[in-house]
Design a protein around this motif. Structure first.
Motif, PDB file in Angstrom:
ATOM      1  N   GLU A  56      -6.446   4.746  11.949  1.00 22.99           N
ATOM      2  CA  GLU A  56      -7.713   5.273  12.446  1.00 22.99           C
ATOM      3  C   GLU A  56      -7.662   6.739  12.839  1.00 22.99           C
ATOM      4  O   GLU A  56      -8.645   7.450  12.646  1.00 22.99           O
ATOM      5  N   ALA A  57      -6.535   7.201  13.386  1.00 23.81           N
ATOM      6  CA  ALA A  57      -6.524   8.552  13.942  1.00 23.81           C
ATOM      7  C   ALA A  57      -5.328   9.397  13.522  1.00 23.81           C
ATOM      8  O   ALA A  57      -5.225  10.544  13.944  1.00 23.81           O
ATOM      9  N   GLY A  58      -4.420   8.868  12.714  1.00 21.74           N
ATOM     10  CA  GLY A  58      -3.246   9.642  12.326  1.00 21.74           C
ATOM     11  C   GLY A  58      -3.622  10.893  11.553  1.00 21.74           C
ATOM     12  O   GLY A  58      -4.554  10.875  10.745  1.00 21.74           O
ATOM     13  N   SER A  59      -2.890  11.969  11.770  1.00 23.55           N
ATOM     14  CA  SER A  59      -3.203  13.223  11.080  1.00 23.55           C
ATOM     15  C   SER A  59      -2.703  13.243   9.646  1.00 23.55           C
ATOM     16  O   SER A  59      -3.181  14.023   8.830  1.00 23.55           O
ATOM     17  N   THR A  60      -1.729  12.368   9.326  1.00 17.22           N
ATOM     18  CA  THR A  60      -1.166  12.286   7.976  1.00 17.22           C
ATOM     19  C   THR A  60      -1.482  10.917   7.390  1.00 17.22           C
ATOM     20  O   THR A  60      -1.287   9.894   8.054  1.00 17.22           O
ATOM     21  N   ILE A  61      -1.968  10.899   6.144  1.00 15.16           N
ATOM     22  CA  ILE A  61      -2.268   9.641   5.460  1.00 15.16           C
ATOM     23  C   ILE A  61      -1.649   9.673   4.067  1.00 15.16           C
ATOM     24  O   ILE A  61      -1.426  10.733   3.492  1.00 15.16           O
ATOM     25  N   GLY A  62      -1.374   8.499   3.524  1.00 14.37           N
ATOM     26  CA  GLY A  62      -0.823   8.398   2.175  1.00 14.37           C
ATOM     27  C   GLY A  62      -1.913   8.052   1.179  1.00 14.37           C
ATOM     28  O   GLY A  62      -2.662   7.096   1.381  1.00 14.37           O
ATOM     29  N   LEU A  63      -2.004   8.833   0.114  1.00 17.61           N
ATOM     30  CA  LEU A  63      -2.939   8.545  -0.971  1.00 17.61           C
ATOM     31  C   LEU A  63      -2.157   8.069  -2.185  1.00 17.61           C
ATOM     32  O   LEU A  63      -1.152   8.678  -2.561  1.00 17.61           O
ATOM     33  N   VAL A  64      -2.606   6.978  -2.788  1.00  9.44           N
ATOM     34  CA  VAL A  64      -1.951   6.440  -3.974  1.00  9.44           C
ATOM     35  C   VAL A  64      -2.312   7.301  -5.178  1.00  9.44           C
ATOM     36  O   VAL A  64      -3.487   7.525  -5.458  1.00  9.44           O
ATOM     37  N   ILE A  65      -1.279   7.778  -5.899  1.00 11.66           N
ATOM     38  CA  ILE A  65      -1.526   8.585  -7.088  1.00 11.66           C
ATOM     39  C   ILE A  65      -1.038   7.914  -8.366  1.00 11.66           C
ATOM     40  O   ILE A  65      -1.331   8.387  -9.462  1.00 11.66           O
ATOM     41  N   GLU A  66      -0.287   6.808  -8.224  1.00 11.50           N
ATOM     42  CA  GLU A  66       0.238   6.124  -9.412  1.00 11.50           C
ATOM     43  C   GLU A  66       0.563   4.681  -9.045  1.00 11.50           C
ATOM     44  O   GLU A  66       1.096   4.429  -7.967  1.00 11.50           O
ATOM     45  N   THR A  67       0.228   3.763  -9.937  1.00 16.37           N
ATOM     46  CA  THR A  67       0.588   2.355  -9.748  1.00 16.37           C
ATOM     47  C   THR A  67       1.022   1.753 -11.072  1.00 16.37           C
ATOM     48  O   THR A  67       0.647   2.234 -12.146  1.00 16.37           O
ATOM     49  N   GLN A  68       1.787   0.673 -10.975  1.00 14.83           N
ATOM     50  CA  GLN A  68       2.243  -0.048 -12.165  1.00 14.83           C
ATOM     51  C   GLN A  68       2.752  -1.406 -11.720  1.00 14.83           C
ATOM     52  O   GLN A  68       3.284  -1.549 -10.622  1.00 14.83           O
ATOM     53  N   CYS A  69       2.573  -2.418 -12.574  1.00 15.66           N
ATOM     54  CA  CYS A  69       3.059  -3.760 -12.268  1.00 15.66           C
ATOM     55  C   CYS A  69       3.451  -4.472 -13.556  1.00 15.66           C
ATOM     56  O   CYS A  69       2.751  -4.364 -14.563  1.00 15.66           O
ATOM     57  N   ASN A  70       4.575  -5.192 -13.503  1.00 13.04           N
ATOM     58  CA  ASN A  70       4.996  -6.072 -14.588  1.00 13.04           C
ATOM     59  C   ASN A  70       4.936  -7.506 -14.080  1.00 13.04           C
ATOM     60  O   ASN A  70       5.356  -7.788 -12.955  1.00 13.04           O
TER      61      ASN A  70
END
Length: 152
Positions: A56-70
């Motif tokens: 909710e308030a963190g200054s740093t967030i992770g954005l997904v730029i690549e995914t893959q699944c087998n």
């Protein structure tokens, strides 16, 4: 070339995830899009419990730029999925998570894949170096690959 299913012993952290009735599709198994939800669940739960993700308030967030699944074998309701988590590459502002999904007590993955997060400033959406506490939590997930950690 399609990879072989991974063994549980190649992951650093595990989280059970209960399948839901709605996860099954008309073919009688968990639909492929749900697997990515399991990936998100294990990663974000780990980060929240480690105290390094404030959604909710963190200054740093992770954005997904690549995914893959087998996919190797079916998951179905009412299985318990055990999600194995490891870090394959830890960069300055990014991380490659690898996830294995295991059915109940199976030792080999029913599915496995990865996604890459780039960590950014919540407001500007520009990449930022991984905060030290986050880096430390992620280093705990590196399995047998010290070269996967970029110390810069």
């Amino acid at each position: 070339m399609k990879p072989e299913p991974a063994h549980r012993s190649t992951y650093a952290h595990f989280q059970p995830i209960t399948t839901r009735w709605m996860d099954n599709d008309v073919y009688g198994h968990v639909n492929n899009v749900v697997y990515y939800s399991y990936f998100d669940t294990v990663v974000n739960t780990y980060l929240i419990k480690a105290g390094v993700l404030d959604i909710e308030a963190g200054s740093t967030i992770g954005l997904v730029i690549e995914t893959q699944c087998n996919y190797f074998s079916s998951l179905t309701f009412p299985d318990t999925v055990v999600a194995g988590l490891r870090v394959a590459k830890l960069g300055n502002s990014s991380v490659r998570y690898e996830v294995g999904l295991f059915s109940n007590d199976d030792e080999t993955a029913a599915a496995q894949g990865h996604f890459v997060h780039v960590y950014v400033d919540r407001e500007t959406r520009r990449p930022v170096p991984l905060p030290q506490a986050l880096r430390h939590a992620l280093e705990q997930l590196v399995v047998g690959q010290p070269e996967a950690i970029n110390q810069h």
